[in-house]
Scaffold this motif. Structure first.
Motif, PDB file in Angstrom:
ATOM      1  N   ASP A 234       5.465   4.531   8.869  1.00 21.53           N
ATOM      2  CA  ASP A 234       5.374   5.684   9.068  1.00 21.53           C
ATOM      3  C   ASP A 234       5.243   6.398   7.718  1.00 21.53           C
ATOM      4  O   ASP A 234       5.695   5.837   7.007  1.00 21.53           O
ATOM      5  N   ALA A 235       5.436   8.042   7.917  1.00 19.83           N
ATOM      6  CA  ALA A 235       5.598   8.616   6.541  1.00 19.83           C
ATOM      7  C   ALA A 235       6.495   8.832   6.527  1.00 19.83           C
ATOM      8  O   ALA A 235       6.949   8.911   5.167  1.00 19.83           O
ATOM      9  N   LYS A 236       7.867   8.616   7.503  1.00 21.69           N
ATOM     10  CA  LYS A 236       9.516   8.362   7.016  1.00 21.69           C
ATOM     11  C   LYS A 236       9.820   7.318   6.665  1.00 21.69           C
ATOM     12  O   LYS A 236      10.890   7.158   5.820  1.00 21.69           O
ATOM     13  N   GLY A 237       8.434   5.840   6.040  1.00 20.05           N
ATOM     14  CA  GLY A 237       9.520   4.944   6.056  1.00 20.05           C
ATOM     15  C   GLY A 237      10.117   4.323   6.839  1.00 20.05           C
ATOM     16  O   GLY A 237      10.426   2.546   7.004  1.00 20.05           O
ATOM     17  N   GLU A 238       9.814   4.488   8.349  1.00 20.49           N
ATOM     18  CA  GLU A 238      10.329   3.297   8.854  1.00 20.49           C
ATOM     19  C   GLU A 238       9.633   2.504   9.816  1.00 20.49           C
ATOM     20  O   GLU A 238       8.041   2.668   9.921  1.00 20.49           O
ATOM     21  N   ILE A 239       9.489   1.509  10.073  1.00 18.37           N
ATOM     22  CA  ILE A 239       8.855   0.216  10.272  1.00 18.37           C
ATOM     23  C   ILE A 239       7.768   1.232  11.805  1.00 18.37           C
ATOM     24  O   ILE A 239       9.109   0.605  12.454  1.00 18.37           O
ATOM     25  N   ARG A 240       6.859   0.973  11.509  1.00 21.91           N
ATOM     26  CA  ARG A 240       6.810   1.032  13.363  1.00 21.91           C
ATOM     27  C   ARG A 240       5.574  -0.602  13.870  1.00 21.91           C
ATOM     28  O   ARG A 240       5.518  -0.506  14.774  1.00 21.91           O
ATOM     29  N   VAL A 241       5.264  -1.253  12.901  1.00 19.64           N
ATOM     30  CA  VAL A 241       4.545  -2.474  13.159  1.00 19.64           C
ATOM     31  C   VAL A 241       5.347  -4.169  12.260  1.00 19.64           C
ATOM     32  O   VAL A 241       5.131  -3.390  11.308  1.00 19.64           O
ATOM     33  N   LYS A 242       5.504  -4.912  13.171  1.00 14.96           N
ATOM     34  CA  LYS A 242       5.433  -5.889  12.484  1.00 14.96           C
ATOM     35  C   LYS A 242       4.887  -7.058  12.822  1.00 14.96           C
ATOM     36  O   LYS A 242       5.165  -7.304  14.268  1.00 14.96           O
ATOM     37  N   LEU A 243       4.349  -7.706  12.008  1.00  9.62           N
ATOM     38  CA  LEU A 243       3.455  -8.727  12.352  1.00  9.62           C
ATOM     39  C   LEU A 243       4.026  -9.929  11.477  1.00  9.62           C
ATOM     40  O   LEU A 243       4.192  -9.981  10.464  1.00  9.62           O
TER      41      LEU A 243
ATOM     42  N   LEU B 181       1.113  -1.353  -0.414  1.00 11.95           N
ATOM     43  CA  LEU B 181       0.031   0.055   0.267  1.00 11.95           C
ATOM     44  C   LEU B 181       1.567   1.359   0.041  1.00 11.95           C
ATOM     45  O   LEU B 181       1.888   1.221   1.022  1.00 11.95           O
ATOM     46  N   VAL B 182      -0.057   1.714  -0.722  1.00 18.59           N
ATOM     47  CA  VAL B 182       1.627   3.199  -0.986  1.00 18.59           C
ATOM     48  C   VAL B 182       0.294   4.256  -0.724  1.00 18.59           C
ATOM     49  O   VAL B 182      -1.100   4.741  -0.728  1.00 18.59           O
ATOM     50  N   ASP B 183       1.626   5.901  -0.050  1.00 13.68           N
ATOM     51  CA  ASP B 183       0.102   6.907   0.189  1.00 13.68           C
ATOM     52  C   ASP B 183       0.600   7.542  -1.247  1.00 13.68           C
ATOM     53  O   ASP B 183       0.479   7.184  -1.829  1.00 13.68           O
ATOM     54  N   GLU B 184      -0.222   9.030  -0.956  1.00 14.56           N
ATOM     55  CA  GLU B 184      -0.095   9.872  -2.044  1.00 14.56           C
ATOM     56  C   GLU B 184       1.422  10.133  -3.412  1.00 14.56           C
ATOM     57  O   GLU B 184       0.852  10.204  -4.152  1.00 14.56           O
ATOM     58  N   GLN B 185       2.087   9.691  -2.272  1.00 13.70           N
ATOM     59  CA  GLN B 185       3.144  10.374  -2.734  1.00 13.70           C
ATOM     60  C   GLN B 185       4.425   8.935  -3.394  1.00 13.70           C
ATOM     61  O   GLN B 185       5.109   9.257  -3.408  1.00 13.70           O
ATOM     62  N   GLY B 186       3.371   8.139  -3.187  1.00 15.95           N
ATOM     63  CA  GLY B 186       4.465   6.937  -3.894  1.00 15.95           C
ATOM     64  C   GLY B 186       5.028   5.782  -2.770  1.00 15.95           C
ATOM     65  O   GLY B 186       5.595   5.088  -2.969  1.00 15.95           O
ATOM     66  N   ARG B 187       5.279   6.142  -2.200  1.00 23.37           N
ATOM     67  CA  ARG B 187       5.667   5.874  -0.676  1.00 23.37           C
ATOM     68  C   ARG B 187       5.583   4.553   0.146  1.00 23.37           C
ATOM     69  O   ARG B 187       4.027   4.340   0.490  1.00 23.37           O
ATOM     70  N   VAL B 188       5.572   3.455   0.206  1.00 26.85           N
ATOM     71  CA  VAL B 188       4.904   2.295   0.855  1.00 26.85           C
ATOM     72  C   VAL B 188       5.355   2.542   2.058  1.00 26.85           C
ATOM     73  O   VAL B 188       6.248   2.424   2.999  1.00 26.85           O
ATOM     74  N   ARG B 189       3.919   2.037   2.419  1.00 26.01           N
ATOM     75  CA  ARG B 189       3.070   2.223   4.286  1.00 26.01           C
ATOM     76  C   ARG B 189       2.969   0.966   4.091  1.00 26.01           C
ATOM     77  O   ARG B 189       3.209   1.299   5.864  1.00 26.01           O
ATOM     78  N   ALA B 190       2.703   0.259   3.225  1.00 24.06           N
ATOM     79  CA  ALA B 190       2.306  -1.327   4.260  1.00 24.06           C
ATOM     80  C   ALA B 190       2.496  -2.271   3.465  1.00 24.06           C
ATOM     81  O   ALA B 190       2.611  -1.991   2.220  1.00 24.06           O
ATOM     82  N   GLN B 191       3.056  -3.376   3.853  1.00 26.03           N
ATOM     83  CA  GLN B 191       3.620  -4.346   2.720  1.00 26.03           C
ATOM     84  C   GLN B 191       3.550  -5.633   3.601  1.00 26.03           C
ATOM     85  O   GLN B 191       3.531  -5.802   4.877  1.00 26.03           O
ATOM     86  N   LEU B 192       3.146  -6.907   2.963  1.00 27.26           N
ATOM     87  CA  LEU B 192       2.639  -7.672   3.211  1.00 27.26           C
ATOM     88  C   LEU B 192       2.961  -8.467   2.161  1.00 27.26           C
ATOM     89  O   LEU B 192       3.013  -9.109   0.940  1.00 27.26           O
ATOM     90  N   ASP B 193       4.150 -10.028   2.778  1.00 32.43           N
ATOM     91  CA  ASP B 193       4.690 -10.676   1.600  1.00 32.43           C
ATOM     92  C   ASP B 193       4.761 -11.583   2.238  1.00 32.43           C
ATOM     93  O   ASP B 193       5.254 -12.203   3.306  1.00 32.43           O
ATOM     94  N   VAL B 194       5.620 -13.132   1.837  1.00 34.84           N
ATOM     95  CA  VAL B 194       5.895 -14.774   2.128  1.00 34.84           C
ATOM     96  C   VAL B 194       7.490 -14.269   1.670  1.00 34.84           C
ATOM     97  O   VAL B 194       8.165 -14.026   0.656  1.00 34.84           O
ATOM     98  N   GLU B 195       7.763 -13.687   3.136  1.00 26.22           N
ATOM     99  CA  GLU B 195      10.005 -14.423   2.871  1.00 26.22           C
ATOM    100  C   GLU B 195       9.759 -15.805   2.446  1.00 26.22           C
ATOM    101  O   GLU B 195       9.495 -16.039   2.646  1.00 26.22           O
TER     102      GLU B 195
END
Length: 121
Positions: free
Chosen positions: A67-76, A42-56
């Motif tokens: 967050d808005a700066k691209g720093e990971i705040r939650v990891k599940l 999921l990306v914001d209006e500026q195209g920055r990735v805000r959420a990722q869901l993937d299979v490692e």
């Protein structure tokens, strides 16, 4: 006579292909509500990735919220051995870490001063 057989054979083959494709399209249309893929971003209006869901590559499924700066705040994460939830503070240090792995569970709380408290059953 052979030309007529060839034409009829080709028409029959065409009808078979159309029937097969129609069945496939109808099946795909019924699964329209399901999005399938190896990763979602999921990306914001500026195209920055805000959420990722993937299979490692390890097989673990991971959801990261940024967050808005691209720093990971939650990891599940969820894998074969268990699951975990990590909540990071403003300096991207772990604040709360919940872990259920290998039959053991723990909650780790951390303060900005570096103090840690581990709670286990």
């Amino acid at each position: 006579m052979e030309l007529r057989r060839l034409v009829l054979g080709l028409v029959g083959l065409d009808l078979l292909l159309v029937a097969t494709l129609s069945t496939h399209v109808a099946r795909a249309a019924s699964e329209r509500d399901t999005l399938r893929g190896r990763a979602v971003e999921l990306v914001d209006e500026q195209g920055r990735v805000r959420a990722q869901l993937d299979v490692e590559t390890s097989g673990e499924v991971v959801l990261r919220l940024r967050d808005a700066k691209g720093e990971i705040r939650v990891k599940l994460g969820a894998g074969a051995e268990g699951s975990g939830l990590l909540l990071l503070d403003g300096s991207t240090e772990p604040g709360i870490h919940l872990l259920a792995k290998g039959g053991e569970t723990s909650v780790t709380l951390a303060s900005r001063g570096g103090q840690r408290r581990v709670i286990t059953p």
